[in-house]
Design a protein around this motif. Structure first.
Motif, PDB file in Angstrom:
ATOM      1  N   ALA A 218       0.990  -1.691  -0.280  1.00 54.51           N
ATOM      2  CA  ALA A 218       0.025   0.043  -0.312  1.00 54.51           C
ATOM      3  C   ALA A 218       0.521   1.515  -0.021  1.00 54.51           C
ATOM      4  N   ILE A 219       1.531   1.589   1.239  1.00 52.98           N
ATOM      5  CA  ILE A 219       2.972   2.684   0.978  1.00 52.98           C
ATOM      6  C   ILE A 219       3.486   2.509  -0.553  1.00 52.98           C
ATOM      7  N   ALA A 220       3.693   1.376  -1.553  1.00 52.47           N
ATOM      8  CA  ALA A 220       4.574   1.494  -2.192  1.00 52.47           C
ATOM      9  C   ALA A 220       3.768   2.372  -3.805  1.00 52.47           C
ATOM     10  N   LYS A 221       2.353   1.629  -3.329  1.00 52.19           N
ATOM     11  CA  LYS A 221       1.505   2.429  -4.409  1.00 52.19           C
ATOM     12  C   LYS A 221       1.493   3.886  -4.116  1.00 52.19           C
ATOM     13  N   HIS A 222       1.336   4.460  -3.478  1.00 51.60           N
ATOM     14  CA  HIS A 222       0.971   5.887  -2.828  1.00 51.60           C
ATOM     15  C   HIS A 222       2.557   6.407  -2.985  1.00 51.60           C
ATOM     16  N   ILE A 223       3.604   6.392  -2.507  1.00 49.37           N
ATOM     17  CA  ILE A 223       4.578   6.144  -2.676  1.00 49.37           C
ATOM     18  C   ILE A 223       4.914   6.865  -4.640  1.00 49.37           C
ATOM     19  N   VAL A 224       4.548   6.052  -5.422  1.00 51.09           N
ATOM     20  CA  VAL A 224       4.975   5.420  -7.114  1.00 51.09           C
ATOM     21  C   VAL A 224       3.887   6.295  -7.683  1.00 51.09           C
ATOM     22  N   GLN A 225       2.586   6.437  -6.547  1.00 50.89           N
ATOM     23  CA  GLN A 225       1.574   7.375  -7.230  1.00 50.89           C
ATOM     24  C   GLN A 225       1.648   8.989  -7.945  1.00 50.89           C
ATOM     25  N   ALA A 226       2.592   9.167  -5.895  1.00 53.30           N
ATOM     26  CA  ALA A 226       2.817  10.506  -5.346  1.00 53.30           C
ATOM     27  C   ALA A 226       4.554  11.001  -6.154  1.00 53.30           C
ATOM     28  N   HIS A 227       4.518  10.359  -7.048  1.00 50.74           N
ATOM     29  CA  HIS A 227       6.079  10.677  -8.562  1.00 50.74           C
ATOM     30  C   HIS A 227       5.274  10.636 -10.125  1.00 50.74           C
ATOM     31  N   GLY A 228       3.857  10.338  -9.616  1.00 51.09           N
ATOM     32  CA  GLY A 228       3.383  10.649 -11.091  1.00 51.09           C
ATOM     33  C   GLY A 228       3.775   9.341 -12.126  1.00 51.09           C
ATOM     34  N   GLY A 229       3.421   8.212 -11.387  1.00 53.81           N
ATOM     35  CA  GLY A 229       3.876   6.249 -12.355  1.00 53.81           C
ATOM     36  C   GLY A 229       2.810   6.091 -11.439  1.00 53.81           C
ATOM     37  N   GLU A 230       2.793   4.813 -11.981  1.00 52.04           N
ATOM     38  CA  GLU A 230       1.493   3.492 -11.859  1.00 52.04           C
ATOM     39  C   GLU A 230       2.500   2.682 -11.693  1.00 52.04           C
TER      40      GLU A 230
END
Length: 439
Positions: free
Chosen positions: A406-418
């Motif tokens: 869950a943390i990994a998903k939000h970190i990636v999304q915060a960088h503009g990635g998927e």
């Protein structure tokens, strides 16, 4: 003879030049002149009247065809002028009324077109008379194609049809929650008769997302309770044992205190990860982006976990080109994502397995891939793999907090990635995440 002739002459003079004949001629002339003058006067008087009547007739026809911008002008004050004025007043009022009705219709249409709830109007024969776009989205059928069809043909749901039929039969408001089996949607349905009692309003709310969120909330509370209960129960048992006398034995006391320290570390890690996840989700966590080489971050992450992979009898392969561009990202956060994904791959891969990590440049982004030959993820678990506290391997429920992905998903999304995953049970898993290439 002369006398006779003279008498005859006198008679002719009397017949042609008598006052009576002259009067008759004068009367004829006067009559013809009066008739001509009267005709001329009548023509002059009737022309404006005829023109006004023709103008009114033409304007009435234009109004009947929907053209309301007619200019009607009359300067006379007679009955025709009054009629023209009254017609113009009626036309102005009609124009205002039509404009108001059109405005209300446009407003109602805009509301219906932008509503999230589906709205349908049904007649007594259960035929669809009106359907807004939201109804088409909910029932996965274009709104236009729903018109003039029976309700069951439009929505393909007998529970909704039965609810509408009950409202038609009883003439009373009906509402219910319906789980649509074909689309697996959870719907709130309201049917109410319109004032005419000949048509019925059907409002459909798609509550699927709210129900899913409620399910997530219940699962989250249950998972937090479970994750807290285990270390707290262990701490309670260890402390009670120490209080009951085990503290006198230094060897046992040291062992128990070490176990208590381990449990406390688990609790601290869980609290830290929950706080971090909350900050990331709320957008309050600041990313310290800087130009960095993604190759270095990947290699450093692999080196950190290489000893763990060796102990598990696993091999790690790196496949990365040399010419990857620099990216703008938070090194610590992206390394946290890499460590989490590699650690999961190690944890769920049997000895002798293989983990392959690659990075490839794609249009506008870099894609990083972590593939393993482990136990894989079931099709049932895949949609929920990035939820908080969700664990696919129930036999290892005590391992980890279930917050890492869950943390990994939000970190990636915060960088503009998927970030996404593909997997088949028993055939390994592959996690992908992207980072945008920025100037």
């Amino acid at each position: 003879m002369c006398t006779a002739a003279g008498g005859s002459f006198l008679i002719l003079r009397a017949g042609s030049g008598s006052p009576f004949s002259e009067l008759f001629i004068d009367l004829v002339i006067i009559i013809f002149a009066s008739t001509a003058i009267a005709a001329l006067v009548a023509w002059r008087l009737s022309t404006p009247v005829t023109r006004s009547i023709l103008t009114l007739t033409r304007a009435a026809r234009e109004f009947a065809s929907g053209k309301f911008n007619q200019q009607i002008v009359s300067n006379s004050r007679d009955e025709i002028g009054q009629l023209t004025t009254a017609f113009k007043y009626m036309a102005d009022r009609l124009t205002e009324t039509v404009s108001l009705i059109t405005s209300e219709k446009d407003r109602l249409s805009a509301i219906l077109n932008h509503m999230e709830d589906g709205v349908l109007i049904i007649d007594k024969q259960s035929n669809v008379l009106l359907a807004n776009p939201a109804a088409g989205r909910i029932f996965q059928c274009p709104a236009d194609s729903m018109l003039h069809r029976s309700l069951i043909e439009a929505v393909h749901d007998y529970e909704i049809e039965n609810l509408v039929q009950r409202c038609i039969a009883q003439g009373e408001h009906q509402n219910s929650f319906i789980e649509s089996l074909p689309t697996k949607q959870f719907l709130g349905v309201i049917v109410t008769p319109l004032p005419s009692k000949k048509e019925f309003l059907l409002v459909v709310q798609d509550l699927t997302r709210l129900r899913r969120l409620e399910s997530f909330r219940r699962d989250f509370i249950a998972n937090v309770s479970h994750e807290l209960r285990t270390p707290i129960t262990s701490l309670k048992a260890l402390s009670e044992t120490l209080i009951d006398g085990a503290i006198e034995d230094q060897t046992i006391a040291r062992t128990f205190l070490q176990k208590m320290g381990t449990e406390i570390e688990k609790l601290a890690q869980m609290v830290e990860e929950l706080v971090e996840l909350s900050l990331i989700e709320s957008g309050q966590a600041r990313l310290h982006k800087q130009p960095s080489d993604i190759r270095e971050v990947i290699e450093h992450s692999v080196n950190r976990l290489a000893p763990l992979a060796e102990r598990g009898g696993l091999s790690i392969n790196l496949l990365m080109p040399q010419n990857l561009p620099q990216l703008m990202f938070d090194r610590d956060k992206i390394e946290q994502v890499m460590v989490n994904l590699i650690h999961n791959a190690i944890k769920f891969t049997a000895p002798g397995g293989r983990i392959t990590i690659s990075a490839n440049q794609k249009p506008g982004q870099i894609e990083i891939t972590i593939a393993d030959t482990g136990i894989g993820i079931s099709e049932e678990d895949l949609p929920r793999i990035f939820e908080r506290f969700y664990k696919t391997d129930k036999s290892r429920s005590s391992s980890g907090t279930g917050l890492g992905l869950a943390i990994a998903k939000h970190i990636v999304q915060a960088h503009g990635g998927e970030i996404r995953v593909s997997s088949r049970e028993g055939q390994g898993s592959t996690f992908y995440f992207t980072l945008p290439i920025q100037n």
